[in-house]
Design an enzyme around this catalytic site. Sequence first.
Site, PDB file in Angstrom:
ATOM      1  CE  LYS A 190      56.023  28.805  65.419  1.00 42.52           C
ATOM      2  NZ  LYS A 190      55.264  30.038  65.145  1.00 42.52           N
TER       3      LYS A 190
ATOM      4  CE  LYS B   8      59.377  25.227  63.974  1.00 46.70           C
ATOM      5  NZ  LYS B   8      58.218  24.578  63.300  1.00 46.70           N
TER       6      LYS B   8
ATOM      7  NE  ARG C 214      51.009  27.158  55.380  1.00 46.11           N
ATOM      8  CZ  ARG C 214      51.143  28.417  55.818  1.00 46.11           C
ATOM      9  NH1 ARG C 214      50.463  29.383  55.241  1.00 46.11           N
ATOM     10  NH2 ARG C 214      51.950  28.690  56.823  1.00 46.11           N
TER      11      ARG C 214
ATOM     12  NE  ARG D  71      55.780  27.073  53.204  1.00 47.50           N
ATOM     13  CZ  ARG D  71      55.320  27.332  54.424  1.00 47.50           C
ATOM     14  NH1 ARG D  71      54.953  28.559  54.750  1.00 47.50           N
ATOM     15  NH2 ARG D  71      55.213  26.376  55.324  1.00 47.50           N
TER      16      ARG D  71
ATOM     17  NE  ARG E 223      65.389  31.639  59.215  1.00 47.15           N
ATOM     18  CZ  ARG E 223      65.515  32.952  59.397  1.00 47.15           C
ATOM     19  NH1 ARG E 223      64.732  33.569  60.265  1.00 47.15           N
ATOM     20  NH2 ARG E 223      66.416  33.639  58.718  1.00 47.15           N
TER      21      ARG E 223
ATOM     22  CG  ASP F  60      53.413  25.472  57.763  1.00 48.31           C
ATOM     23  OD1 ASP F  60      52.742  25.708  56.754  1.00 48.31           O
ATOM     24  OD2 ASP F  60      53.845  26.363  58.527  1.00 48.31           O
TER      25      ASP F  60
ATOM     26  CD  GLU G  99      54.840  26.900  62.571  1.00 45.34           C
ATOM     27  OE1 GLU G  99      54.078  27.780  62.102  1.00 45.34           O
ATOM     28  OE2 GLU G  99      56.030  27.119  62.831  1.00 45.34           O
TER      29      GLU G  99
ATOM     30  CG  ASN H  24      50.445  28.594  59.967  1.00 45.98           C
ATOM     31  OD1 ASN H  24      51.182  29.343  60.571  1.00 45.98           O
ATOM     32  ND2 ASN H  24      50.864  27.452  59.412  1.00 45.98           N
TER      33      ASN H  24
END
Length: 316
Positions: free
Chosen positions: A133, A168, A218, A232, A240, A280, A288, A290
Amino acid sequence: MQQLFLTDPLSRLRPAKDSSVALMQAASDAGSQVWWAEPRRLQAVDGDVTVLAQPLELTPMHHDPQGWRVPDPWYGQGAVEQRSLTGFQVVWMRRDPPVDDAYVFAAGLLAQAERRGVRVVNRPASLLIWNEKLSALQFPRLMAPTIVSGDCAGLLAFIHQHRDVVLKPLEGRGGQGVVRASSAMAGLQALLELVTAQQRLPVLAQAFLPDVTAGDKRILLVNGEPVGAINRRPQQGEFRSNLAVGGTPEACGLSARDHAICRALAEPLRRAGLAFVGIDVIGPWLSEINVTSPTGLREVEWLGGVPAADLVMERV
């Protein structure tokens, strides 16, 4: 070539969905001998970092229009050996979050191995610094309005300014603990006290992006360059979109804005030694970054027809 994969227990891996398994398969297909261990099996003796590991032989897997077809069993195990990490050409740190004490200690041992010339993906120090984050805060012009704070008054002011937000937890993953809040909702103060553990922990609050109803993209990057992406889409009535909470993966391409985001991140990621990353993107905004155990390879391969894991292995 020998490659070591440090992951959660094999019993927890889902070969039809897990990117770690996709990478193991790609390494095997490229002619490498695949070794596996849990990070807790690392140790240092007189400065040399070793691991209690075992070789794996992966059974061939394939996908069809319905998804991945996985044999049972999907791997065979060899004898466990104590091996120095200097004997592996690449060591993959792929244990899932949280980044707890055990994770931090494992990263410290991997950093020692790195100092002895071992290639670790991703770089251990960056795994600890680039929180999923918080790391996106380095690129504020690419993000929707965001605040990170443990102060309820500051969070309340932000929520009243933007009216509809997403909260979050900084150590969350897979959509866990993510909640939507509005300035008009009852019990907002109590909710903020709960998510901040009575103002002891900071959380990330971000202006809600209506574009999320069309999906959360993603994008997988290797050495800063995109190798594939999936969209997604959240379930009906859900905001979400994470696959772990029921999001549906869809094939997608990259927009001009997506490419601009990737270009902005490329050099910082390379400097940080973050060779394999999943970002993301919601609409035009970076959400984000990751770095611990990015997922999505299986879906990119299946839905997009892109040999993404093979491309990752080739470029790394």
